[in-house]
Scaffold this motif. Structure first.
Motif, mmCIF file in Angstrom:
data_model
loop_
_atom_site.group_PDB
_atom_site.id
_atom_site.type_symbol
_atom_site.label_atom_id
_atom_site.label_comp_id
_atom_site.label_asym_id
_atom_site.label_seq_id
_atom_site.Cartn_x
_atom_site.Cartn_y
_atom_site.Cartn_z
ATOM 1 N N THR A 182 -85.801 73.696 13.540
ATOM 2 C CA THR A 182 -85.222 75.029 13.329
ATOM 3 C C THR A 182 -84.320 75.021 12.095
ATOM 4 O O THR A 182 -83.481 74.136 11.932
ATOM 5 C CB THR A 182 -84.408 75.474 14.552
ATOM 6 O OG1 THR A 182 -85.262 75.553 15.682
ATOM 7 C CG2 THR A 182 -83.751 76.827 14.309
ATOM 8 N N VAL B 29 -78.359 81.482 18.921
ATOM 9 C CA VAL B 29 -79.466 80.653 18.465
ATOM 10 C C VAL B 29 -79.512 79.385 19.300
ATOM 11 O O VAL B 29 -78.546 78.612 19.325
ATOM 12 C CB VAL B 29 -79.333 80.296 16.972
ATOM 13 C CG1 VAL B 29 -80.406 79.291 16.569
ATOM 14 C CG2 VAL B 29 -79.444 81.556 16.113
ATOM 15 N N GLU C 248 -86.171 86.390 13.951
ATOM 16 C CA GLU C 248 -86.798 85.082 14.061
ATOM 17 C C GLU C 248 -88.203 85.167 13.489
ATOM 18 O O GLU C 248 -88.970 86.074 13.827
ATOM 19 C CB GLU C 248 -86.844 84.612 15.515
ATOM 20 C CG GLU C 248 -87.417 83.205 15.682
ATOM 21 C CD GLU C 248 -87.173 82.622 17.057
ATOM 22 O OE1 GLU C 248 -88.139 82.064 17.636
ATOM 23 O OE2 GLU C 248 -86.038 82.723 17.561
ATOM 24 N N VAL D 19 -83.832 83.266 11.451
ATOM 25 C CA VAL D 19 -84.128 81.977 12.084
ATOM 26 C C VAL D 19 -85.586 81.615 11.813
ATOM 27 O O VAL D 19 -86.488 82.423 12.068
ATOM 28 C CB VAL D 19 -83.884 82.048 13.606
ATOM 29 C CG1 VAL D 19 -84.189 80.703 14.266
ATOM 30 C CG2 VAL D 19 -82.452 82.483 13.899
#
Length: 366
Positions: free
Chosen positions: A318, A312, A85, A113
């Motif tokens: 996002t 997720v 992430e 991510v």
């Protein structure tokens, strides 16, 4: 009923009960109304093979293949085996070198991510296409809805009255591990996905590392799996649509192709298990019972390997990228009773024909 007739009825599906002022009011209230599912009557010819140049190869020649992270404020590994992430990197500002480096990072980590990417999401469909074409030829899904005039953008959509997902109601679970459209001769590589609207809670996405699921097996069994190939089929998905669900159309006749059970990533060299419950149908050359026993074992292994999975949780802004060659994923449809909208867009560049881990493996048998 013909496909064209079905399309005519289904093309207005997201707004069946809206007329005149009500429809205009909904468009004003929902900022992404222009990206709602549209089901066009166009029919497409079979896909033709093409030469894929993976941008990750170019990144390997860069002095610093991770230079795109220099402005990141936080980089967190979601799990040891899968997923990173990243905070503080604006996808919109990445130049060609930065996109190449991102492709390499996604190949190595399987899943990346990004948070707070509102600018990327709000730039709209022309920008999505420009982004996706950097990573490969854009895939047009044969059955899904897309924004009007943008068939290259695959949409997932569910609200209180409509669902245009490939989902079943006759199962005790909504978890169905898959690699997107693995039935194509050249399935996707790096994929970009984001939600335009999401439920207050629920609607997460699960990912698993197919590199790690393979490594968990014994060396002798892996050696055997390298000798196998399997049929991946789009027929069931097409028939699901032809039955009147998902929008009710089939724009391109379904195909079946044979892929190696263990494939090799062209850039990293990683070997990955390449079968999935949604599209893999049988192992070539084995008797039915043998094929079913092996596939069931592998599906169960993928399902149960929680130590190889990442989850997720979606937040506004996002954007998620994953490499379909080395990961599998599943949506979690646990939000139905909330009647809230979940509206997602996927940009899906195709990659190379899967490369067998075993050199010289024959890929025939459909």
């Amino acid at each position: 009923m013909s496909v064209v007739e079905t399309v005519t009825e289904a093309s207005q599906a997201p707004s069946l009960n809206l007329r005149g002022e009500d429809k205009e009011q909904k468009a004003e209230l929902y900022p992404y109304a222009h990206l709602l599912p549209h089901f066009s009557p166009e029919q497409y010819p079979p896909l033709t093979p093409f030469e894929h140049e993976d941008p990750g190869f170019r990144a390997l020649q860069h002095a610093d293949p991770r230079a795109f992270l220099k402005n990141a404020t936080n980089v967190v590994e979601l799990t040891p085996n899968l997923g990173t992430e990243i905070h503080g990197v604006n996808l919109v500002t990445l130049d060609s070198d930065g996109r190449d480096q991102l492709a390499l990072e996604v190949a190595r980590r399987g899943l990346v991510v990004f948070r707070n990417q509102h600018e990327f999401i709000d730039r709209g469909p022309e920008s999505y296409l420009e982004w996706g074409r950097h990573f490969g030829r854009l895939h047009i899904h044969p059955t899904s809805g897309h924004p009007k005039d943008y068939p290259q953008i695959h949409l997932v959509y569910k609200d209180a009255k409509s669902s245009f997902n490939f989902e079943r109601e006759d199962s005790i679970t909504s978890t169905v591990w898959h690699s997107d459209v693995s039935y194509e001769l050249q399935p996707p590589g790096l994929t970009t996905f984001f939600l335009l609207s999401q439920p207050t809670t629920g609607g997460d996405t699960l990912f698993t590392s197919q590199v790690s699921t393979l490594k968990k097996l014994s060396p002798q069994f892996i050696a055997f799996l390298r000798t196998l190939s399997a049929v991946h089929s789009g027929v069931e998905q097409a028939e699901f649509s032809r039955s009147g669900k998902r929008g009710g159309i089939v724009r391109r006749e379904p195909v079946e192709h044979v892929h190696p059970v263990v494939r090799r990533h062209p850039v990293t060299g990683d070997e990955a298990l390449y079968i999935n419950r949604q599209f893999t149908r049988r192992i070539v050359g084995l008797k039915r019972e043998e094929s079913e026993a092996i596939l069931k074992f592998l599906y169960d292994h993928i399902d149960k390997s929680g130590d190889l999975q990442a989850r997720v949780k979606w937040q506004p802004g996002t954007v998620v990228l994953w490499d379909n060659r080395v990961t599998a994923h599943s949506a979690i449809v646990d939000y139905g009773k909330s009647n809230e909208r979940r509206h997602g867009a996927r940009i899906t560049p195709q990659a190379e024909r899967p490369i067998p881990a075993l050199e010289g493996l024959e890929l025939a048998g459909v």
